[in-house]
Write a protein that holds these residues in place. Sequence first.
Motif, PDB file in Angstrom:
ATOM      1  N   GLU A 186       0.914  -1.170  -0.017  1.00  0.00           N
ATOM      2  CA  GLU A 186      -0.160   0.019   0.044  1.00  0.00           C
ATOM      3  C   GLU A 186       0.950   1.242  -0.007  1.00  0.00           C
ATOM      4  O   GLU A 186       0.695   2.128  -0.746  1.00  0.00           O
ATOM      5  CB  GLU A 186      -1.098  -0.033   1.209  1.00  0.00           C
ATOM      6  CG  GLU A 186      -1.793   0.970   1.326  1.00  0.00           C
ATOM      7  CD  GLU A 186      -2.999   1.099   2.410  1.00  0.00           C
ATOM      8  OE1 GLU A 186      -2.499   0.929   3.431  1.00  0.00           O
ATOM      9  OE2 GLU A 186      -4.094   1.102   1.998  1.00  0.00           O
ATOM     10  N   ARG A 187       1.911   1.255   0.720  1.00  0.00           N
ATOM     11  CA  ARG A 187       2.690   2.335   0.816  1.00  0.00           C
ATOM     12  C   ARG A 187       3.638   2.738  -0.595  1.00  0.00           C
ATOM     13  O   ARG A 187       3.704   3.722  -1.072  1.00  0.00           O
ATOM     14  CB  ARG A 187       4.008   1.990   1.857  1.00  0.00           C
ATOM     15  CG  ARG A 187       3.543   2.396   3.214  1.00  0.00           C
ATOM     16  CD  ARG A 187       4.559   1.924   4.172  1.00  0.00           C
ATOM     17  NE  ARG A 187       5.875   2.617   3.965  1.00  0.00           N
ATOM     18  CZ  ARG A 187       6.894   2.401   4.619  1.00  0.00           C
ATOM     19  NH1 ARG A 187       7.078   1.387   5.332  1.00  0.00           N
ATOM     20  NH2 ARG A 187       7.926   3.177   4.261  1.00  0.00           N
ATOM     21  N   PHE A 188       3.833   1.278  -1.217  1.00  0.00           N
ATOM     22  CA  PHE A 188       4.421   1.669  -2.572  1.00  0.00           C
ATOM     23  C   PHE A 188       3.353   2.302  -3.771  1.00  0.00           C
ATOM     24  O   PHE A 188       3.712   2.979  -4.485  1.00  0.00           O
ATOM     25  CB  PHE A 188       4.688   0.190  -3.093  1.00  0.00           C
ATOM     26  CG  PHE A 188       4.615  -0.005  -4.709  1.00  0.00           C
ATOM     27  CD1 PHE A 188       3.700  -0.409  -5.346  1.00  0.00           C
ATOM     28  CD2 PHE A 188       5.956   0.417  -5.428  1.00  0.00           C
ATOM     29  CE1 PHE A 188       3.678  -0.614  -6.919  1.00  0.00           C
ATOM     30  CE2 PHE A 188       5.947   0.470  -6.759  1.00  0.00           C
ATOM     31  CZ  PHE A 188       4.803  -0.035  -7.354  1.00  0.00           C
ATOM     32  N   ALA A 189       2.054   1.744  -3.525  1.00  0.00           N
ATOM     33  CA  ALA A 189       0.918   2.354  -4.318  1.00  0.00           C
ATOM     34  C   ALA A 189       0.699   3.750  -4.195  1.00  0.00           C
ATOM     35  O   ALA A 189       0.661   4.820  -5.064  1.00  0.00           O
ATOM     36  CB  ALA A 189      -0.379   1.565  -4.160  1.00  0.00           C
ATOM     37  N   VAL A 190       0.761   4.178  -2.824  1.00  0.00           N
ATOM     38  CA  VAL A 190       0.454   5.598  -2.510  1.00  0.00           C
ATOM     39  C   VAL A 190       1.765   6.610  -2.817  1.00  0.00           C
ATOM     40  O   VAL A 190       1.610   7.694  -3.564  1.00  0.00           O
ATOM     41  CB  VAL A 190       0.069   5.891  -1.009  1.00  0.00           C
ATOM     42  CG1 VAL A 190       0.282   7.578  -0.722  1.00  0.00           C
ATOM     43  CG2 VAL A 190      -1.034   5.238  -0.625  1.00  0.00           C
ATOM     44  N   ARG A 191       2.822   5.966  -2.817  1.00  0.00           N
ATOM     45  CA  ARG A 191       4.067   6.676  -3.007  1.00  0.00           C
ATOM     46  C   ARG A 191       4.332   7.030  -4.655  1.00  0.00           C
ATOM     47  O   ARG A 191       4.732   7.782  -5.233  1.00  0.00           O
ATOM     48  CB  ARG A 191       5.440   6.117  -2.482  1.00  0.00           C
ATOM     49  CG  ARG A 191       5.520   6.354  -0.807  1.00  0.00           C
ATOM     50  CD  ARG A 191       6.668   5.496  -0.425  1.00  0.00           C
ATOM     51  NE  ARG A 191       7.918   5.961  -0.717  1.00  0.00           N
ATOM     52  CZ  ARG A 191       8.582   6.743  -0.174  1.00  0.00           C
ATOM     53  NH1 ARG A 191       8.048   7.346   0.838  1.00  0.00           N
ATOM     54  NH2 ARG A 191       9.814   7.285  -0.661  1.00  0.00           N
ATOM     55  N   THR A 192       4.223   5.816  -5.234  1.00  0.00           N
ATOM     56  CA  THR A 192       4.331   5.802  -6.647  1.00  0.00           C
ATOM     57  C   THR A 192       3.231   6.646  -7.459  1.00  0.00           C
ATOM     58  O   THR A 192       3.296   7.295  -8.325  1.00  0.00           O
ATOM     59  CB  THR A 192       4.205   4.307  -7.255  1.00  0.00           C
ATOM     60  OG1 THR A 192       4.955   3.542  -6.477  1.00  0.00           O
ATOM     61  CG2 THR A 192       4.480   4.188  -8.782  1.00  0.00           C
ATOM     62  N   SER A 193       2.019   6.810  -6.680  1.00  0.00           N
ATOM     63  CA  SER A 193       0.850   7.632  -7.203  1.00  0.00           C
ATOM     64  C   SER A 193       1.416   9.107  -7.303  1.00  0.00           C
ATOM     65  O   SER A 193       1.094   9.856  -8.457  1.00  0.00           O
ATOM     66  CB  SER A 193      -0.310   7.777  -6.469  1.00  0.00           C
ATOM     67  OG  SER A 193      -0.023   8.234  -5.109  1.00  0.00           O
ATOM     68  N   PHE A 194       2.390   9.643  -6.764  1.00  0.00           N
ATOM     69  CA  PHE A 194       2.848  10.704  -6.969  1.00  0.00           C
ATOM     70  C   PHE A 194       3.566  11.135  -8.154  1.00  0.00           C
ATOM     71  O   PHE A 194       3.631  12.398  -8.577  1.00  0.00           O
ATOM     72  CB  PHE A 194       3.823  11.306  -5.786  1.00  0.00           C
ATOM     73  CG  PHE A 194       3.103  11.437  -4.255  1.00  0.00           C
ATOM     74  CD1 PHE A 194       2.445  12.593  -4.297  1.00  0.00           C
ATOM     75  CD2 PHE A 194       3.399  10.593  -3.237  1.00  0.00           C
ATOM     76  CE1 PHE A 194       1.671  12.721  -2.863  1.00  0.00           C
ATOM     77  CE2 PHE A 194       2.627  10.638  -2.221  1.00  0.00           C
ATOM     78  CZ  PHE A 194       1.698  11.580  -1.933  1.00  0.00           C
ATOM     79  N   ALA A 195       4.159   9.945  -8.665  1.00  0.00           N
ATOM     80  CA  ALA A 195       4.993  10.167  -9.808  1.00  0.00           C
ATOM     81  C   ALA A 195       3.880  10.498 -11.135  1.00  0.00           C
ATOM     82  O   ALA A 195       4.505  11.126 -12.072  1.00  0.00           O
ATOM     83  CB  ALA A 195       5.501   8.899 -10.459  1.00  0.00           C
ATOM     84  N   ILE A 196       2.658  10.144 -10.913  1.00  0.00           N
ATOM     85  CA  ILE A 196       1.496  10.398 -11.818  1.00  0.00           C
ATOM     86  C   ILE A 196       0.716  11.523 -11.724  1.00  0.00           C
ATOM     87  O   ILE A 196      -0.217  11.717 -12.439  1.00  0.00           O
ATOM     88  CB  ILE A 196       0.915   9.056 -12.439  1.00  0.00           C
ATOM     89  CG1 ILE A 196      -0.013   8.479 -11.145  1.00  0.00           C
ATOM     90  CG2 ILE A 196       1.571   8.151 -13.146  1.00  0.00           C
ATOM     91  CD1 ILE A 196      -0.846   7.340 -11.463  1.00  0.00           C
ATOM     92  N   SER A 197       1.169  12.243 -10.568  1.00  0.00           N
ATOM     93  CA  SER A 197       0.326  13.453 -10.235  1.00  0.00           C
ATOM     94  C   SER A 197       0.937  14.691 -11.142  1.00  0.00           C
ATOM     95  O   SER A 197       2.161  14.750 -11.479  1.00  0.00           O
ATOM     96  CB  SER A 197       0.640  13.904  -8.733  1.00  0.00           C
ATOM     97  OG  SER A 197      -0.203  12.951  -7.997  1.00  0.00           O
ATOM     98  N   ALA A 198       0.052  15.519 -11.535  1.00  0.00           N
ATOM     99  CA  ALA A 198       0.421  16.657 -12.442  1.00  0.00           C
ATOM    100  C   ALA A 198       1.171  17.870 -11.637  1.00  0.00           C
ATOM    101  O   ALA A 198       1.786  18.727 -12.164  1.00  0.00           O
ATOM    102  CB  ALA A 198      -0.730  17.237 -13.174  1.00  0.00           C
ATOM    103  N   TYR A 199       0.983  18.125 -10.493  1.00  0.00           N
ATOM    104  CA  TYR A 199       1.573  19.024  -9.642  1.00  0.00           C
ATOM    105  C   TYR A 199       1.340  18.570  -7.983  1.00  0.00           C
ATOM    106  O   TYR A 199       0.658  17.866  -7.716  1.00  0.00           O
ATOM    107  CB  TYR A 199       0.548  20.440  -9.843  1.00  0.00           C
ATOM    108  CG  TYR A 199      -0.792  20.231  -9.528  1.00  0.00           C
ATOM    109  CD1 TYR A 199      -1.611  20.462  -8.121  1.00  0.00           C
ATOM    110  CD2 TYR A 199      -1.937  19.807 -10.458  1.00  0.00           C
ATOM    111  CE1 TYR A 199      -2.785  20.162  -8.030  1.00  0.00           C
ATOM    112  CE2 TYR A 199      -3.344  19.542 -10.347  1.00  0.00           C
ATOM    113  CZ  TYR A 199      -3.697  19.731  -9.017  1.00  0.00           C
ATOM    114  OH  TYR A 199      -5.055  19.475  -8.853  1.00  0.00           O
TER     115      TYR A 199
END
Length: 430
Positions: free
Chosen positions: A114-127
């Motif tokens: 779950e930590r991987f999923a949340v942390r990796t999600s920042f890489a596909i955030s636009a800002y």
Amino acid sequence: MSIDKFGSLEELKQFFSNGGNPWFDAEFSPQTHKMVEALGAKGAHLNKWWVRTPMDWECPSCKRKKPQIAKLDSRGYASCQLHEHHDHMKDIVRRLFEEISSSREQVVASELAERFAVRTSFAISAYDNTVICADCNKADGLAKLKIKAHQDFSFSPAEIGRFVKPRNNQEHEIDAEVASVIWHENIDVFNKRMKLAKYIANQAASDAHWYQPSNSSAKEVERAATYRFNLRGLNSLHYDPEKLLYNSMPFKGNHSSWRLKPKQQTKDKPTAGQVAHLSQTRGRSWTRYDDNWKCPCCERSKYDCLKPSKNNPWVFEVKSILAHNTESDSFADDIKVCNECFNAANHLGREAIEEVKEEDPTIDVYFPHSLIAFEELQSVIMARPHSSHLINNELAEDAVKTAIERIVDENYNNSPKHKAILREKHLLLG
């Protein structure tokens, strides 16, 4: 006034009144008073981001300053609100991860997944999460509705600045045509990001960048405010220094409204997959207690204590209350109860405190739940599975009256011995 740190709230107010700018704001700053007067308002309604930012702060989207942002709300107050604007990708990845993981025949995801999923999600955030004015934050949602953009899409602070038509002390007008152009500029990349979100969620459930940096992220604003509070000595005046600068609840209603208007009972029940997912990803409390555990107060089973939360489909929490007991050497019994019993005890105590504060604003009770005896708490609770408790209001009135008597009894609540013991117990609460 030339000082390194403020020694008291009075010194801080004097610094403001002399025209000083301590790099943060307050409801009693001269600028706030001027805004209230200019709007003909009853008072000011500030939030934490408003006081965490300097008086000369400028919205990165619409470029308005605070005197241009404040506006009269429906209650007749000067609304001084800034918000943390965020991209929804983190929420999307978390939601997809939960759905995919809990639907598997065997859950293999872990807390690390779950930590991987949340942390990796920042890489596909636009800002970055960015502090913007409330009108710009609202304009984001309104613009999406107008142009029928995807509900999970969000405009960046810079993009919001392109389609809003700022007006002083009023909500923005929205140029829907410009917003539509921006949305169509983003559709292709947004769809790719959604595919990446599902891929990341799949990878996490099975047991990397279009990033637009902001000039000042919300986290940076928070860190800067914490540093300024400490530099000016506010941390030594209050454990939560922001509370010195604004009233977080200016529209207080009846102190008992928390129990007079109960929330509806949760009809859903957690599935075996969801329980397994909870246990393996955020189940520290869940795994700490065996399957036969029951809340000693409401007597609900461990399973029945599972409850939906704002951020997760199901959560399980056990917290300590210091139940009032004058026969104990420490004046209280440390009892671990479910989160809903803790909330009921805390609300009853706060209700009594607020009643007394109307007569004596200086009253200070270290732990509200320490005003309520365990048997009193048990008597008022009507437990429901997976939901907040219903409260027997007749018995609750009696419990609050008794708590008020305990507050005004100086031999009990205000004794240095009692406060010292409760503070010591606080350090041991798990």
